[in-house]
Design a protein around this motif. Structure first.
Motif, mmCIF file in Angstrom:
data_model
loop_
_atom_site.group_PDB
_atom_site.id
_atom_site.type_symbol
_atom_site.label_atom_id
_atom_site.label_comp_id
_atom_site.label_asym_id
_atom_site.label_seq_id
_atom_site.Cartn_x
_atom_site.Cartn_y
_atom_site.Cartn_z
ATOM 1 N N THR A 13 61.064 -40.707 -43.873
ATOM 2 C CA THR A 13 60.310 -40.199 -45.015
ATOM 3 C C THR A 13 58.922 -40.817 -45.063
ATOM 4 O OG1 THR A 13 62.423 -40.072 -46.204
ATOM 5 C CG2 THR A 13 60.416 -39.786 -47.492
ATOM 6 N N TYR A 14 58.835 -42.134 -44.853
ATOM 7 C CA TYR A 14 57.521 -42.774 -44.809
ATOM 8 C C TYR A 14 56.660 -42.161 -43.700
ATOM 9 C CZ TYR A 14 58.782 -46.552 -48.031
ATOM 10 O OH TYR A 14 59.135 -47.274 -49.140
ATOM 11 N N THR A 15 57.261 -41.944 -42.544
ATOM 12 C CA THR A 15 56.509 -41.410 -41.413
ATOM 13 C C THR A 15 55.937 -40.039 -41.720
ATOM 14 O OG1 THR A 15 57.895 -42.657 -39.874
ATOM 15 C CG2 THR A 15 56.644 -40.818 -38.977
ATOM 16 N N GLU A 16 56.765 -39.142 -42.264
ATOM 17 C CA GLU A 16 56.306 -37.780 -42.515
ATOM 18 C C GLU A 16 55.273 -37.725 -43.632
ATOM 19 O OE1 GLU A 16 56.826 -35.223 -40.733
ATOM 20 O OE2 GLU A 16 58.295 -36.129 -39.393
ATOM 21 N N VAL A 17 55.435 -38.551 -44.659
ATOM 22 C CA VAL A 17 54.461 -38.553 -45.749
ATOM 23 C C VAL A 17 53.129 -39.124 -45.269
ATOM 24 C CG1 VAL A 17 53.928 -39.519 -48.017
ATOM 25 C CG2 VAL A 17 56.204 -38.624 -47.554
ATOM 26 N N ILE A 18 53.172 -40.200 -44.501
ATOM 27 C CA ILE A 18 51.935 -40.760 -43.957
ATOM 28 C C ILE A 18 51.247 -39.756 -43.039
ATOM 29 C CG2 ILE A 18 51.043 -42.521 -42.377
ATOM 30 C CD1 ILE A 18 53.080 -44.458 -43.574
ATOM 31 N N ARG A 19 52.028 -39.112 -42.169
ATOM 32 C CA ARG A 19 51.459 -38.104 -41.281
ATOM 33 C C ARG A 19 50.878 -36.935 -42.073
ATOM 34 N NH1 ARG A 19 55.684 -37.043 -38.139
ATOM 35 N NH2 ARG A 19 55.054 -38.187 -36.270
ATOM 36 N N GLY A 20 51.567 -36.525 -43.156
ATOM 37 C CA GLY A 20 51.068 -35.431 -43.978
ATOM 38 C C GLY A 20 49.740 -35.762 -44.633
ATOM 39 N N PHE A 21 49.604 -36.968 -45.161
ATOM 40 C CA PHE A 21 48.332 -37.347 -45.782
ATOM 41 C C PHE A 21 47.214 -37.443 -44.753
ATOM 42 C CE2 PHE A 21 50.640 -39.098 -49.604
ATOM 43 C CZ PHE A 21 50.023 -38.252 -50.495
ATOM 44 N N LEU A 22 47.524 -37.899 -43.556
ATOM 45 C CA LEU A 22 46.492 -37.962 -42.518
ATOM 46 C C LEU A 22 46.069 -36.553 -42.093
ATOM 47 C CD1 LEU A 22 47.878 -40.909 -40.360
ATOM 48 C CD2 LEU A 22 45.922 -40.958 -41.923
ATOM 49 N N ARG A 23 47.009 -35.635 -41.998
ATOM 50 C CA ARG A 23 46.646 -34.248 -41.698
ATOM 51 C C ARG A 23 45.885 -33.619 -42.851
ATOM 52 N NH1 ARG A 23 52.425 -32.022 -39.254
ATOM 53 N NH2 ARG A 23 52.325 -33.088 -37.229
ATOM 54 N N PHE A 24 46.227 -34.019 -44.059
ATOM 55 C CA PHE A 24 45.590 -33.492 -45.256
ATOM 56 C C PHE A 24 44.176 -34.034 -45.420
ATOM 57 C CE2 PHE A 24 45.308 -32.980 -49.974
ATOM 58 C CZ PHE A 24 45.566 -31.623 -50.017
ATOM 59 N N GLY A 25 43.815 -35.041 -44.619
ATOM 60 C CA GLY A 25 42.482 -35.640 -44.702
ATOM 61 C C GLY A 25 42.350 -36.642 -45.829
ATOM 62 N N SER A 26 43.434 -37.354 -46.126
ATOM 63 C CA SER A 26 43.407 -38.324 -47.213
ATOM 64 C C SER A 26 43.965 -39.657 -46.721
ATOM 65 C CB SER A 26 44.223 -37.792 -48.397
ATOM 66 O OG SER A 26 44.193 -38.694 -49.483
ATOM 67 N N PRO A 27 43.166 -40.417 -45.975
ATOM 68 C CA PRO A 27 43.672 -41.709 -45.473
ATOM 69 C C PRO A 27 43.945 -42.724 -46.579
ATOM 70 C CG PRO A 27 41.338 -41.467 -45.015
ATOM 71 C CD PRO A 27 41.800 -40.143 -45.519
ATOM 72 N N ALA A 28 43.248 -42.612 -47.710
ATOM 73 C CA ALA A 28 43.494 -43.547 -48.813
ATOM 74 C C ALA A 28 44.904 -43.396 -49.353
ATOM 75 C CB ALA A 28 42.470 -43.324 -49.926
ATOM 76 N N ASP A 29 45.350 -42.150 -49.527
ATOM 77 C CA ASP A 29 46.726 -41.924 -49.982
ATOM 78 C C ASP A 29 47.733 -42.390 -48.929
ATOM 79 O OD1 ASP A 29 46.002 -40.802 -52.438
ATOM 80 O OD2 ASP A 29 45.717 -38.838 -51.526
#
Length: 255
Positions: free
Chosen positions: A178-194
């Protein structure tokens, strides 16, 4: 008919028995036939291998047929109805009130799982909210996990973080996937802060973190050297025997 014709023509008995073997129903393995005993005039039965095989009748085999039965008729009807009304809010709300709420526990779980598999994540969120209102509902990290992962893969990060907050309210912690997919999703979303906020939450989790979320962050934070160096330092402290690849400095600038 072939046997009768052979007998009328007074052909040898062994030829008649051969013909009768040919017209006999197909069988598998060993066929029982009639043999002659040379030492006497008596006949006896012996087993000879049969070269005739059964053919597949075209019906679905076991595992495939059982897979079709995992979802009941009521659940299939609800899935079709939800997809039919998904773009019309009023009929969708009426359909949920009249058909979804009356489903049994296993049917509701099956509907939720199938909608996630079909990437109908907006409908899956509605079904999950219905499940939360049931008397039998108990907080389950795996229900949250599958839905959050599906939302993150669909880049619906606002809904994913809403479920994330609900999960933390129920005192549940996600796992490494879950951590992996959420982190990957935010990076794809263009939100490294999140993504970094999720990373800080992961470090404070009671379960020890795994390497994969770190590597996803290290790869996604290449354009952000300050954040990447911070993650890299934590990674080297937690996994001293692992190696981190650093691309040439001229690609993303000095670090």
């Amino acid at each position: 008919m072939a046997v009768r014709a052979a007998l009328r023509a007074r052909v040898p008995i062994w030829a008649a028995m051969f013909v009768s073997d040919l017209v006999r129903a197909p069988s598998v393995g060993v066929t029982e036939s009639t043999c002659w005993d040379k030492s006497s005039v008596e006949m006896r039965f012996c087993k000879v291998p049969s070269m005739v095989r059964h053919y597949h009748d075209g019906r679905p085999r076991g595992p495939l047929w059982r897979g079709k039965k995992l979802i009941g008729k009521e659940a299939l009807f609800v899935i079709q109805g939800l997809k039919r009304f998904k773009n019309d809010e009023d009929p969708l709300r009426k359909f949920i009130k009249s058909h979804v709420i009356r489903l049994l526990k296993m049917d509701l779980i099956a509907v939720l799982t199938e909608l996630e598999r079909q990437e109908e994540v907006a409908l899956a969120v509605k079904i999950f909210k219905v499940i939360q209102k049931q008397d039998w509902y108990k907080p389950d990290v795996y229900l949250y996990k599958d839905l959050i992962v599906a939302l993150a893969r669909s880049k619906q990060m606002d809904d994913a973080m809403e479920l994330w907050g609900s999960m933390r309210t129920e005192d549940l912690y996600p796992d490494s996937q879950t951590y992996t997919e959420v982190i990957r999703g935010f990076l794809r979303f263009g939100s490294p802060a999140d993504a970094m906020n999720v990373y800080e939450h992961m470090k404070n989790s009671p379960d020890p973190p795994e390497e994969l979320p770190f590597r996803i962050l290290l790869k996604g934070l290449l354009p952000h050297p300050l954040l990447r160096n911070r993650v890299k330092q934590d990674f080297e402290e937690m996994f001293p025997d692992s190696h981190v690849y650093d691309p040439p400095e001229e690609i993303f600038g000095a670090r």
